[in-house]
Design a protein around this motif. Sequence first.
Motif, PDB file in Angstrom:
ATOM      1  N   ARG A  94       0.830  -1.201   0.000  1.00 34.89           N
ATOM      2  CA  ARG A  94       0.000   0.000   0.000  1.00 34.89           C
ATOM      3  C   ARG A  94       0.869   1.258   0.000  1.00 34.89           C
ATOM      4  O   ARG A  94       0.658   2.172  -0.792  1.00 34.89           O
ATOM      5  CB  ARG A  94      -0.928  -0.013   1.214  1.00 34.89           C
ATOM      6  CG  ARG A  94      -1.902   1.125   1.254  1.00 34.89           C
ATOM      7  CD  ARG A  94      -2.845   1.010   2.428  1.00 34.89           C
ATOM      8  NE  ARG A  94      -3.705  -0.153   2.265  1.00 34.89           N
ATOM      9  CZ  ARG A  94      -3.936  -1.061   3.212  1.00 34.89           C
ATOM     10  NH1 ARG A  94      -3.387  -0.940   4.389  1.00 34.89           N
ATOM     11  NH2 ARG A  94      -4.732  -2.078   2.967  1.00 34.89           N
ATOM     12  N   MET A 130      -8.504  -0.654  -0.904  1.00 33.06           N
ATOM     13  CA  MET A 130      -7.630  -0.032  -1.896  1.00 33.06           C
ATOM     14  C   MET A 130      -7.572  -0.906  -3.143  1.00 33.06           C
ATOM     15  O   MET A 130      -7.419  -2.120  -3.055  1.00 33.06           O
ATOM     16  CB  MET A 130      -6.230   0.151  -1.334  1.00 33.06           C
ATOM     17  CG  MET A 130      -5.287   0.831  -2.283  1.00 33.06           C
ATOM     18  SD  MET A 130      -3.675   1.073  -1.530  1.00 33.06           S
ATOM     19  CE  MET A 130      -2.776   1.708  -2.921  1.00 33.06           C
ATOM     20  N   TYR A 151      -9.350   4.184  -3.624  1.00 33.99           N
ATOM     21  CA  TYR A 151     -10.168   3.477  -2.643  1.00 33.99           C
ATOM     22  C   TYR A 151     -11.597   3.381  -3.159  1.00 33.99           C
ATOM     23  O   TYR A 151     -12.093   4.312  -3.778  1.00 33.99           O
ATOM     24  CB  TYR A 151     -10.147   4.200  -1.295  1.00 33.99           C
ATOM     25  CG  TYR A 151      -8.820   4.091  -0.604  1.00 33.99           C
ATOM     26  CD1 TYR A 151      -7.846   5.052  -0.787  1.00 33.99           C
ATOM     27  CD2 TYR A 151      -8.527   3.010   0.209  1.00 33.99           C
ATOM     28  CE1 TYR A 151      -6.612   4.949  -0.170  1.00 33.99           C
ATOM     29  CE2 TYR A 151      -7.303   2.901   0.840  1.00 33.99           C
ATOM     30  CZ  TYR A 151      -6.351   3.874   0.653  1.00 33.99           C
ATOM     31  OH  TYR A 151      -5.133   3.755   1.263  1.00 33.99           O
TER      32      TYR A 151
END
Length: 119
Positions: free
Chosen positions: A59, A87, A73
């Motif tokens: 991430r 995500m 998102y």
Amino acid sequence: MAPAADNTGAFAVSLMTFSPGIRGVQRSFKLRSVNFQGRLWLLAKDAAKALGTPVNSLRQRCQSGLDSSAWGYATVPDKTGRPAMMMLVAVDDLARFLCGARTRQGRMFRRWLEGLTRP
């Protein structure tokens, strides 16, 4: 434009399977994908598992190393079916991002992603 959360509900999710075929590694990984604006997106959590890297590491690397249009998102149904904010990463951008993958599993995953993006 990256997928953004909206109040209309969750995206439709399809399931794909990545089988690296490497001894000592999990036989196959289930990856949830979403088709949005003609692009294929993977859930970052599933991509991290297939790469063999921690979710937070992927991430952070995506947020710092990829363009903001390559990740985002969205509200996606989780494994129990409830909507959850997750995500997403665009498949074509993730494949380019993994060009310098050092692990065998990372290189196999990149080749698999490249096979998805070819027409």
